[in-house]
Motif scaffolding. Sequence first.
Motif, PDB file in Angstrom:
ATOM      1  N   UNK A 332       0.832  -1.210   0.000  1.00  0.00           N
ATOM      2  CA  UNK A 332       0.000   0.000   0.000  1.00  0.00           C
ATOM      3  C   UNK A 332       0.863   1.256   0.000  1.00  0.00           C
ATOM      4  N   UNK A 333       1.940   1.247   0.765  1.00  0.00           N
ATOM      5  CA  UNK A 333       2.827   2.413   0.803  1.00  0.00           C
ATOM      6  C   UNK A 333       3.486   2.646  -0.559  1.00  0.00           C
ATOM      7  N   UNK A 334       3.869   1.566  -1.212  1.00  0.00           N
ATOM      8  CA  UNK A 334       4.451   1.702  -2.556  1.00  0.00           C
ATOM      9  C   UNK A 334       3.424   2.258  -3.534  1.00  0.00           C
ATOM     10  N   UNK A 335       2.185   1.822  -3.391  1.00  0.00           N
ATOM     11  CA  UNK A 335       1.122   2.355  -4.240  1.00  0.00           C
ATOM     12  C   UNK A 335       0.907   3.839  -3.977  1.00  0.00           C
ATOM     13  N   UNK A 336       0.977   4.225  -2.701  1.00  0.00           N
ATOM     14  CA  UNK A 336       0.800   5.629  -2.350  1.00  0.00           C
ATOM     15  C   UNK A 336       1.935   6.486  -2.902  1.00  0.00           C
ATOM     16  N   UNK A 337       3.163   5.972  -2.831  1.00  0.00           N
ATOM     17  CA  UNK A 337       4.304   6.712  -3.396  1.00  0.00           C
ATOM     18  C   UNK A 337       4.127   6.896  -4.898  1.00  0.00           C
ATOM     19  N   UNK A 338       3.708   5.833  -5.567  1.00  0.00           N
ATOM     20  CA  UNK A 338       3.496   5.919  -7.008  1.00  0.00           C
ATOM     21  C   UNK A 338       2.389   6.920  -7.327  1.00  0.00           C
ATOM     22  N   UNK A 339       1.303   6.841  -6.579  1.00  0.00           N
ATOM     23  CA  UNK A 339       0.156   7.702  -6.840  1.00  0.00           C
ATOM     24  C   UNK A 339       0.428   9.165  -6.492  1.00  0.00           C
ATOM     25  N   UNK A 340       1.441   9.395  -5.686  1.00  0.00           N
ATOM     26  CA  UNK A 340       1.799  10.764  -5.319  1.00  0.00           C
ATOM     27  C   UNK A 340       2.783  11.370  -6.320  1.00  0.00           C
ATOM     28  N   UNK A 341       3.690  10.556  -6.840  1.00  0.00           N
ATOM     29  CA  UNK A 341       4.782  11.069  -7.680  1.00  0.00           C
ATOM     30  C   UNK A 341       4.582  10.866  -9.175  1.00  0.00           C
ATOM     31  N   UNK A 342       3.637  10.018  -9.549  1.00  0.00           N
ATOM     32  CA  UNK A 342       3.376   9.816 -10.974  1.00  0.00           C
ATOM     33  C   UNK A 342       2.884  11.125 -11.596  1.00  0.00           C
ATOM     34  N   UNK A 343       3.301  11.442 -12.812  1.00  0.00           N
ATOM     35  CA  UNK A 343       2.876  12.713 -13.426  1.00  0.00           C
ATOM     36  C   UNK A 343       1.368  12.765 -13.654  1.00  0.00           C
ATOM     37  N   UNK A 344       0.852  13.966 -13.662  1.00  0.00           N
ATOM     38  CA  UNK A 344      -0.545  14.154 -14.031  1.00  0.00           C
ATOM     39  C   UNK A 344      -0.689  13.964 -15.544  1.00  0.00           C
ATOM     40  N   UNK A 345      -1.870  13.611 -16.013  1.00  0.00           N
ATOM     41  CA  UNK A 345      -2.049  13.405 -17.452  1.00  0.00           C
ATOM     42  C   UNK A 345      -1.841  14.689 -18.243  1.00  0.00           C
ATOM     43  N   UNK A 346      -1.351  14.526 -19.465  1.00  0.00           N
ATOM     44  CA  UNK A 346      -1.175  15.677 -20.344  1.00  0.00           C
ATOM     45  C   UNK A 346      -2.538  16.252 -20.717  1.00  0.00           C
ATOM     46  N   UNK A 347      -2.568  17.534 -21.010  1.00  0.00           N
ATOM     47  CA  UNK A 347      -3.822  18.200 -21.374  1.00  0.00           C
ATOM     48  C   UNK A 347      -4.479  17.529 -22.577  1.00  0.00           C
ATOM     49  N   UNK A 348      -3.670  17.003 -23.490  1.00  0.00           N
ATOM     50  CA  UNK A 348      -4.218  16.348 -24.677  1.00  0.00           C
ATOM     51  C   UNK A 348      -5.071  15.136 -24.326  1.00  0.00           C
ATOM     52  N   UNK A 349      -4.870  14.594 -23.127  1.00  0.00           N
ATOM     53  CA  UNK A 349      -5.637  13.425 -22.698  1.00  0.00           C
ATOM     54  C   UNK A 349      -7.127  13.741 -22.558  1.00  0.00           C
ATOM     55  N   UNK A 350      -7.449  15.018 -22.434  1.00  0.00           N
ATOM     56  CA  UNK A 350      -8.853  15.412 -22.339  1.00  0.00           C
ATOM     57  C   UNK A 350      -9.640  15.037 -23.584  1.00  0.00           C
ATOM     58  N   UNK A 351      -8.950  14.849 -24.697  1.00  0.00           N
ATOM     59  CA  UNK A 351      -9.621  14.589 -25.962  1.00  0.00           C
ATOM     60  C   UNK A 351      -9.590  13.111 -26.369  1.00  0.00           C
ATOM     61  N   UNK A 352      -9.027  12.264 -25.524  1.00  0.00           N
ATOM     62  CA  UNK A 352      -8.986  10.844 -25.846  1.00  0.00           C
ATOM     63  C   UNK A 352     -10.166  10.127 -25.170  1.00  0.00           C
ATOM     64  N   UNK A 353     -10.542   8.981 -25.737  1.00  0.00           N
ATOM     65  CA  UNK A 353     -11.627   8.158 -25.200  1.00  0.00           C
ATOM     66  C   UNK A 353     -12.951   8.909 -25.125  1.00  0.00           C
ATOM     67  N   UNK A 354     -13.158   9.853 -26.038  1.00  0.00           N
ATOM     68  CA  UNK A 354     -14.403  10.610 -26.085  1.00  0.00           C
ATOM     69  C   UNK A 354     -15.258  10.059 -27.236  1.00  0.00           C
ATOM     70  N   UNK A 355     -16.423   9.597 -26.900  1.00  0.00           N
ATOM     71  CA  UNK A 355     -17.322   9.023 -27.902  1.00  0.00           C
ATOM     72  C   UNK A 355     -18.488   9.980 -28.141  1.00  0.00           C
ATOM     73  N   UNK A 356     -18.728  10.321 -29.402  1.00  0.00           N
ATOM     74  CA  UNK A 356     -19.797  11.239 -29.763  1.00  0.00           C
ATOM     75  C   UNK A 356     -20.877  10.505 -30.556  1.00  0.00           C
TER      76      UNK A 356
END
Length: 356
Positions: A332-356
Motif C-alpha cells: 500500500x505504501x508503494x502504491x501511495x508513493x506511485x500515486x503521489x509522484x506519478x505525473x498528471x495526465x497531459x492536457x491532450x488526454x482530455x480529448x482521448x476516449x471521447x465518444x460522440x
Amino acid sequence: MATAARRTQGSSGSRATKAASTKGARSAQKGAVANTPTLSKEEELYAYREMLLIRRFEEKSGQMYGMGLIGGFCHLYIGQEAVVVGMQMAAKDGDQVITGYRDHGHMLVTGMDPKGVLAELTGRRGGYSRGKGGSMHMFSKEKNFYGGHGIVGAQVSLGTGLAFANKYRGEDRVSMTYFGDGAANQGQVYESFNMAALWKLPVVYVIENNRYAMGTAVTRSAAQSDFSKRGLSFGIPGEQVDGMDIRAVRAAGARAIEHARSGEGPYILEMLTYRYRGHSMSDPAKYRTKDEVTRMREEHDPIEQVRRRLLGEWQVPEEELKAIDGKIRQIVNEAADFATNDPEPDVSELYTDILL
C-alpha cells in the motif's frame, strides 16, 4: 493475488439471520445458527490477506483524501471487506464483477494493481482511466471488472446485460452484480429482475446492506426491509447472509453462483454488513451513534474474526500475521508513493476516449 482458495466452490452452510433490533436496525449477527460453514487454514489465510489489503488500502485512501491528494468523491469500504472477498472465493475464472462507487475493494480482490487504482484516485497518468475518472470510472476487462458506477442502481441493468451476453454467447460465466440497500428501491432494479427471471440469466444480485444507504436507515426508507425477498414476485430465490463472516459469505456465494451457472436463473444474496465510515469522506455520519460503530468493530469485525481463528484454531504464530500485515502495508505504501509522484495526465488526454 488469485489462489486456489479463491476458486473453491465452498461448503454448504446455514442461511444467515433475519434478526432485527428493537430499534429496527437489522443485525447480521443476531440469531445466527450454530452450523457455521468452515474454511481450511489456507482459505482463512487467503481471506485474511485479501481483506487486510482492502482495509489498509482504504485507510491510506482516507489519509490521502485528508491531505488533499485525492479530490472529488471517495467512498470507503472499511467494514464490508468480507462480502466481496467471500464472493470472489466462490467464483471461477471468467466470472464478472460490476458494482457501484464503493468499489476499491472489488477492484483489488479481482487482481487489479493497487498502484493503478490509487493513481486513478489521485488523478495521475498511471491510473486505470489515465487519471480522468476517479473511483467511479475504473474498469479492467482483463480482470473481468466492469466498473464502479456513479449513477445509483445503473450497474444492476448493466450487470444483467453482462449475464444476457453470457447466455447468448453460450459462455460459462456468471455476472456478480453488486448494489446497496439505497439502490434497491430503484425502478431499473426491478426491470432487471423481471428480464433476468424471464430469460433465466446467469446473474447473482449481491445487495450490500450496510443499513444506512447515503444516511437514512433502511427502516425509514424501505417498506420491505428484508431485501432478500425483493425478487419473490419474479420467482427469484434469495437469502440473507451474515456479511461480516467470510465463511457464511463464501458458502452462500457458492450456492448462489452454482444456481445461476446451472441454468436456474438469477439469485439474490442480501449481505447484512456495516460500514465504519460515513457514506463518503464528506459524511460525518451523525445519523448513528458512536457506540453503535464501536460495538460493530469490537464484536463483528470481519478481519478480526479471521485473525482470532488463525491464532486459536489454526495455531498460526502471531509473528506470521504481523509479517503479513507488514507486507501488505509495504504494498500500500508503494502504491501511495506511485500515486503521489506519478505525473498528471497531459492536457491532450482530455480529448482521448471521447465518444460522440
